[in-house]
Design an enzyme around this catalytic site. Structure first.
Site, PDB file in Angstrom:
ATOM      1  N   HIS A  16       0.825  -1.209   0.000  1.00 11.07           N
ATOM      2  CA  HIS A  16       0.000   0.000   0.000  1.00 11.07           C
ATOM      3  C   HIS A  16       0.855   1.254   0.000  1.00 11.07           C
ATOM      4  O   HIS A  16       1.879   1.336   0.670  1.00 11.07           O
ATOM      5  CB  HIS A  16      -1.013  -0.010   1.148  1.00 11.07           C
ATOM      6  CG  HIS A  16      -0.459   0.228   2.522  1.00 11.07           C
ATOM      7  ND1 HIS A  16      -0.334   1.498   3.075  1.00 11.07           N
ATOM      8  CD2 HIS A  16      -0.046  -0.628   3.487  1.00 11.07           C
ATOM      9  CE1 HIS A  16       0.142   1.399   4.302  1.00 11.07           C
ATOM     10  NE2 HIS A  16       0.332   0.123   4.583  1.00 11.07           N
ATOM     11  N   GLU A  71      -5.384   1.708   2.143  1.00 13.60           N
ATOM     12  CA  GLU A  71      -5.211   0.587   3.069  1.00 13.60           C
ATOM     13  C   GLU A  71      -5.444   1.013   4.505  1.00 13.60           C
ATOM     14  O   GLU A  71      -6.061   0.292   5.301  1.00 13.60           O
ATOM     15  CB  GLU A  71      -3.799   0.011   2.913  1.00 13.60           C
ATOM     16  CG  GLU A  71      -3.556  -1.314   3.651  1.00 13.60           C
ATOM     17  CD  GLU A  71      -3.039  -1.162   5.070  1.00 13.60           C
ATOM     18  OE1 GLU A  71      -2.892  -2.188   5.757  1.00 13.60           O
ATOM     19  OE2 GLU A  71      -2.790  -0.013   5.499  1.00 13.60           O
ATOM     20  N   ASP A 105       6.019   2.502   7.040  1.00 18.14           N
ATOM     21  CA  ASP A 105       4.618   2.157   6.801  1.00 18.14           C
ATOM     22  C   ASP A 105       3.963   3.158   5.860  1.00 18.14           C
ATOM     23  O   ASP A 105       3.404   4.144   6.304  1.00 18.14           O
ATOM     24  CB  ASP A 105       3.866   2.118   8.142  1.00 18.14           C
ATOM     25  CG  ASP A 105       2.440   1.621   7.996  1.00 18.14           C
ATOM     26  OD1 ASP A 105       2.128   0.975   6.980  1.00 18.14           O
ATOM     27  OD2 ASP A 105       1.641   1.898   8.910  1.00 18.14           O
TER      28      ASP A 105
END
Length: 392
Positions: free
Chosen positions: A225, A269, A237
């Site tokens: 993502h 996401e 992340d």
């Protein structure tokens, strides 16, 4: 038509990873540096679009074609909520589903987690109630506070870090979550100003799908993502996972692997696997044909050694190629879950939650760890496509 010797080609790719020229070795570093400058890649933001355009350009430079899959969904945004205590400002996060509003009133420290019994022991009418996280859902805490006459509610985290959460339903009460440390600063009867700033509306997400020209039915899909959360640059992340997907495409360009693969960057996401859910729904024939979906999420920080989870056969295959590879139970709340629900064998690559997860400090990802993840993924893909070539 005889299948190409995918195993031999991929074996050479993995072995060659250690002897790449300086230009190729610098590619991952350049990806990270370039995209991080855009800022947090929240779905629907300008930074999200800048990052997507950068990755599209890289895929096309490698000879892939790209297409976009756009979708919309409702989203709740916290525009910056807090509670003022005298001259001190305590930042907080609005729980999804809360009403917005500003409330100036004394604090009431409710003993417990906000059950009806907890509220019966205190008078919160027209005041800001403070309860602890735990035992009952946030929705029940908010409803109980509203029924008791509270003008606002603060939920104090019972663990380290910020508290991200949702009520699940709309409640006409301003509800703010604060850290355990900030919650400890609140005193009984203390005047505070609770300000919950929220926005509700439709957001537009966009997936990017890259493939070799003419490839419409892949055997393997590599995905990660692209989006991050508000306030977090998202180096680990999940820029690390997005770069891993691009690096896989870079290594596979002009090899048989590219003729068997799709490379997908999912959007939304962080808002509930929105992009991968749409992809699975909108591409049923393609999804049903997949022999494997490889998902990369947080692979740039060694919070824990690289590990995989998912389909047991794929996990075994990956560990045969990389005996030191760790494992974790099947599951995990990332984009592979959308494919697993559709019956696709999945393999989730992950290095654990680091201390900067969903925080402004998520600014670093190690290129060597990303390349190591790619090496491991190539060995696993080699085995998967070797089985395809053998007709297994």
């Amino acid at each position: 038509m005889r299948q190409p010797n995918v195993r031999a080609v991929l074996g050479a790719l993995v072995a060659g990873a250690l002897t790449l020229g300086s230009f190729a070795l610098a590619a991952v570093e350049n990806d990270l540096t370039t995209v991080l400058k855009f800022g947090p890649r929240v779905t629907g933001s300008a930074a999200n679009e800048q990052a997507r355009s950068y990755f599209e350009e890289q895929f096309r430079t490698l000879g892939y074609t790209t297409r976009r899959e756009a979708f919309t969904y409702p989203r709740f945004d916290d525009l910056g909520s807090d509670v003022r205590v005298g001259e001190r400002l305590l930042a907080g996060l609005a729980l999804q589903g809360t009403a917005g509003g500003e409330v100036s009133a004394p604090v009431v420290l409710v003993p417990g987690v906000g059950t009806p019994e907890d509220f019966r022991g205190v008078d919160v009418r027209g005041r800001v109630a403070v309860v602890q996280r735990g035992q009952i859902p946030f929705l029940q805490k908010a409803r109980n506070a509203l029924a008791a006459g509270a003008a606002g509610l603060i939920v104090v985290n019972n663990g380290p870090g910020e508290l991200h959460g949702t009520l699940g339903e709309r409640v006409e009460l301003p509800v703010l979550a604060v850290t355990r440390e900030d919650g400890a600063a609140l005193r009984e009867g203390q005047p505070v100003t609770l300000w919950v700033r929220v926005r509700e509306g439709e957001v537009r997400g966009v997936n990017v799908v890259a493939s070799r020209p003419g490839v419409t039915q892949p055997d393997v899909l590599f995905g990660g993502h692209l989006d991050s959360v508000t306030g977090a640059p998202g180096a680990n992340d999940n820029l690390s996972g997005s770069v891993a997907v691009l690096e896989l495409a870079r290594r596979a360009a002009n090899t048989p692997l590219a003729a068997h693969s799709f490379f997908v960057l999912f959007d939304g996401e962080e808002d509930g696997l929105r992009g991968s859910r749409v992809f699975v729904k909108e591409n049923p024939g393609l999804v049903q044909h997949l022999k494997a979906m490889f998902n990369f999420d947080m692979v740039g920080v060694n919070a824990a050694p690289l590990a995989v989870g998912g389909d047991s056969a794929l996990v075994d295959t990956a560990r045969q190629g990389t005996p030191t590879l760790g494992t974790f139970p099947a599951g995990g709340d990332s984009d592979h879950a959308s494919f697993a629900r559709a019956g696709v064998p999945v393999l989730f690559f992950h290095r654990g939650l680091d201390e900067h997860y969903h925080q402004p400090g998520d600014t670093l990802a190690d290129p060597a760890l990303i390349r190591g993840t790619v090496d491991t993924a190539l060995r696993a893909a080699d085995a998967v496509l070797g089985a395809v070539s053998a007709g297994k």
